[in-house]
Design a protein around this motif. Structure first.
Motif, mmCIF file in Angstrom:
data_model
loop_
_atom_site.group_PDB
_atom_site.id
_atom_site.type_symbol
_atom_site.label_atom_id
_atom_site.label_comp_id
_atom_site.label_asym_id
_atom_site.label_seq_id
_atom_site.Cartn_x
_atom_site.Cartn_y
_atom_site.Cartn_z
ATOM 1 N N ASP A 193 0.826 -1.207 0.000
ATOM 2 C CA ASP A 193 0.000 0.000 0.000
ATOM 3 C C ASP A 193 0.863 1.262 0.000
ATOM 4 O O ASP A 193 0.509 2.267 -0.618
ATOM 5 N N ALA A 194 1.989 1.222 0.704
ATOM 6 C CA ALA A 194 2.897 2.367 0.699
ATOM 7 C C ALA A 194 3.440 2.613 -0.707
ATOM 8 O O ALA A 194 3.518 3.750 -1.178
ATOM 9 N N ARG A 195 3.825 1.531 -1.395
ATOM 10 C CA ARG A 195 4.286 1.655 -2.778
ATOM 11 C C ARG A 195 3.165 2.172 -3.685
ATOM 12 O O ARG A 195 3.388 3.018 -4.561
ATOM 13 N N LEU A 196 1.980 1.647 -3.472
ATOM 14 C CA LEU A 196 0.837 2.049 -4.298
ATOM 15 C C LEU A 196 0.541 3.535 -4.138
ATOM 16 O O LEU A 196 0.227 4.229 -5.111
ATOM 17 N N LEU A 197 0.639 4.050 -2.925
ATOM 18 C CA LEU A 197 0.388 5.466 -2.677
ATOM 19 C C LEU A 197 1.394 6.349 -3.408
ATOM 20 O O LEU A 197 1.027 7.387 -3.979
ATOM 21 N N ALA A 198 2.655 5.935 -3.394
ATOM 22 C CA ALA A 198 3.678 6.701 -4.119
ATOM 23 C C ALA A 198 3.411 6.673 -5.622
ATOM 24 O O ALA A 198 3.537 7.697 -6.310
ATOM 25 N N ASP A 199 3.031 5.519 -6.147
ATOM 26 C CA ASP A 199 2.714 5.402 -7.573
ATOM 27 C C ASP A 199 1.492 6.237 -7.938
ATOM 28 O O ASP A 199 1.446 6.886 -8.992
ATOM 29 N N TYR A 200 0.483 6.194 -7.063
ATOM 30 C CA TYR A 200 -0.736 6.961 -7.306
ATOM 31 C C TYR A 200 -0.422 8.460 -7.352
ATOM 32 O O TYR A 200 -0.941 9.187 -8.205
ATOM 33 N N LEU A 201 0.419 8.905 -6.446
ATOM 34 C CA LEU A 201 0.796 10.319 -6.419
ATOM 35 C C LEU A 201 1.521 10.715 -7.702
ATOM 36 O O LEU A 201 1.246 11.770 -8.287
ATOM 37 N N GLN A 202 2.425 9.878 -8.155
ATOM 38 C CA GLN A 202 3.172 10.176 -9.380
ATOM 39 C C GLN A 202 2.237 10.256 -10.588
ATOM 40 O O GLN A 202 2.391 11.128 -11.448
ATOM 41 N N ALA A 203 1.250 9.375 -10.652
ATOM 42 C CA ALA A 203 0.359 9.316 -11.806
ATOM 43 C C ALA A 203 -0.713 10.399 -11.791
ATOM 44 O O ALA A 203 -1.204 10.815 -12.849
ATOM 45 N N ASN A 204 -1.085 10.888 -10.596
ATOM 46 C CA ASN A 204 -2.249 11.773 -10.501
ATOM 47 C C ASN A 204 -1.978 13.121 -9.854
ATOM 48 O O ASN A 204 -2.910 13.880 -9.604
ATOM 49 N N GLN A 205 -0.723 13.456 -9.602
ATOM 50 C CA GLN A 205 -0.421 14.641 -8.820
ATOM 51 C C GLN A 205 -0.940 15.932 -9.442
ATOM 52 O O GLN A 205 -1.329 16.858 -8.736
ATOM 53 N N ARG A 206 -0.981 16.008 -10.759
ATOM 54 C CA ARG A 206 -1.417 17.243 -11.418
ATOM 55 C C ARG A 206 -2.846 17.627 -11.062
ATOM 56 O O ARG A 206 -3.198 18.814 -11.065
ATOM 57 N N ARG A 207 -3.675 16.651 -10.780
ATOM 58 C CA ARG A 207 -5.073 16.956 -10.477
ATOM 59 C C ARG A 207 -5.396 16.880 -8.978
ATOM 60 O O ARG A 207 -6.549 17.035 -8.577
ATOM 61 N N LEU A 208 -4.382 16.640 -8.163
ATOM 62 C CA LEU A 208 -4.585 16.571 -6.721
ATOM 63 C C LEU A 208 -4.252 17.905 -6.071
ATOM 64 O O LEU A 208 -3.359 18.618 -6.518
ATOM 65 N N ARG A 209 -4.960 18.219 -5.007
ATOM 66 C CA ARG A 209 -4.690 19.444 -4.257
ATOM 67 C C ARG A 209 -3.880 19.115 -3.016
ATOM 68 O O ARG A 209 -4.248 18.210 -2.251
ATOM 69 N N PRO A 210 -2.783 19.815 -2.795
ATOM 70 C CA PRO A 210 -2.001 19.565 -1.574
ATOM 71 C C PRO A 210 -2.837 19.840 -0.328
ATOM 72 O O PRO A 210 -3.671 20.749 -0.303
ATOM 73 N N TRP A 211 -2.582 19.064 0.699
ATOM 74 C CA TRP A 211 -3.279 19.219 1.976
ATOM 75 C C TRP A 211 -2.749 20.442 2.719
ATOM 76 O O TRP A 211 -1.552 20.741 2.677
ATOM 77 N N THR A 212 -3.638 21.133 3.367
ATOM 78 C CA THR A 212 -3.251 22.246 4.235
ATOM 79 C C THR A 212 -3.915 22.050 5.591
ATOM 80 O O THR A 212 -5.026 21.501 5.668
#
Length: 315
Positions: free
Chosen positions: A100-119
């Motif tokens: 799951d840790a690996r999957l989260l890193a992969d998901y971030l790499q693939a979808n980061q452009r449309r994700l909003r950083p947490w504040t």
């Protein structure tokens, strides 16, 4: 020509006592105690402006999220539903902390452009959310206790002092909620929401709390945050049943559902509600639509700092 620097991406599987981290650059998986001191030590050796993805897990991810954000790293909180579907789309069968840790890193790499950083949320938001969740737990416990002792016979009288004490706790929590709103200067916002038919003090407080969490540009974004938007699946001519995403705070949705029930009996909304039923919608579906309308109006009132006018203002 400026050199493009690839950020260091980290996936973090979160549990109450332990974090399992995957460092994409080093291709390493390692555990870390989920404590303030251990997180602080680890962050000191992390490259600047690292990007990390954490799955939302109630409150257990907050310590890492807050410290990482304060240290200047980008934090992304990933919805569990989205992550599960990403796992399926990648054809991955294993589900372990490391995978799951690996999957989260992969998901971030693939979808980061449309994700909003947490504040970090405002202090008032955290206070109100904590109090509302405590009250929700109290209400659930009271209802369960009352139902389980319904046929208590001679023992039934023994539960009355316990229920009375729970009622006093409820009143104390509601008093704390009013105090938190007053200290944050949010009484006017609560009054705007409470002017809506069916919306009581607690529901108005929950709406104000939700509005505090983000700079929502449209009512659609606010509805999505509440988890009242619909998830639609359609393939060719076949369309499956639409379901709520339920991504937001469950207690806010419960309070809005109760508000919709009260509003459906009011002169302002009764005909609207009956119209949904006449179209063939079930009562639950009609109440969800009505709850969504109330939330949209509340959003507009808070966004534009206006007062509610009952006639002629339907979302």
């Amino acid at each position: 020509m400026a050199m493009h620097v690839i950020p260091n991406r980290i996936g973090v599987d979160v549990a109450k006592d332990e974090l399992v981290l995957y460092d994409q650059a080093a291709d390493q998986v390692f555990p870390l105690p989920n404590t303030k001191a251990a997180i602080r030590r680890w962050l000191k050796g992390l490259p600047e402006n690292s990007h990390m993805a954490l799955e939302a897990t109630g409150i257990y991810h907050l310590e890492l999220a807050e410290q990482a954000h304060a240290a200047g790293h980008l934090v992304f909180i990933i919805n569990g539903y989205q992550l599960n579907h990403y796992r399926e789309s990648m054809g991955r069968r294993a589900k372990t902390d490391a995978s799951d840790a690996r999957l989260l890193a992969d998901y971030l790499q693939a979808n980061q452009r449309r994700l909003r950083p947490w504040t970090p949320p405002p202090k008032a938001y955290c206070t109100l959310q904590r109090l509302l969740r405590r009250r929700a737990t109290l209400v659930q416990a009271r209802v369960a206790l009352q139902q389980s002792w319904k046929e208590g016979g001679s023992l039934k009288a023994l539960i009355k002092p316990v229920l009375a004490h729970m009622d006093r706790l409820d009143q104390a929590l509601q008093k704390r909620l009013r105090l938190a709103l007053r200290e944050a200067g949010l009484q006017a916002e609560r009054a705007r929401c409470q002017a809506l038919e069916g919306v009581g003090e607690l529901t108005a407080t929950a709406l104000v709390m939700a509005f505090l969490r983000g700079d929502f540009r449209t009512s659609d974004a606010f509805i999505a945050f509440l988890g009242l938007d619909l998830r639609v699946r359609q393939s060719s001519k076949r369309e499956q049943r639409r379901r709520l995403t339920k991504r937001g705070d469950a207690e806010v949705r419960r309070l809005l559902h109760n508000a919709a029930m009260a509003a459906s009996r009011s002169p302002r909304w009764h005909q609207v509600y009956e119209g949904y039923l006449q179209r063939g919608l079930k009562k639950t579906q009609a109440l969800v639509i009505l709850a969504r309308k109330l939330a949209r109006i509340a959003f507009a009132l808070m966004k534009h700092k206006t007062l509610y006018q009952s006639e002629g203002q339907i979302a």
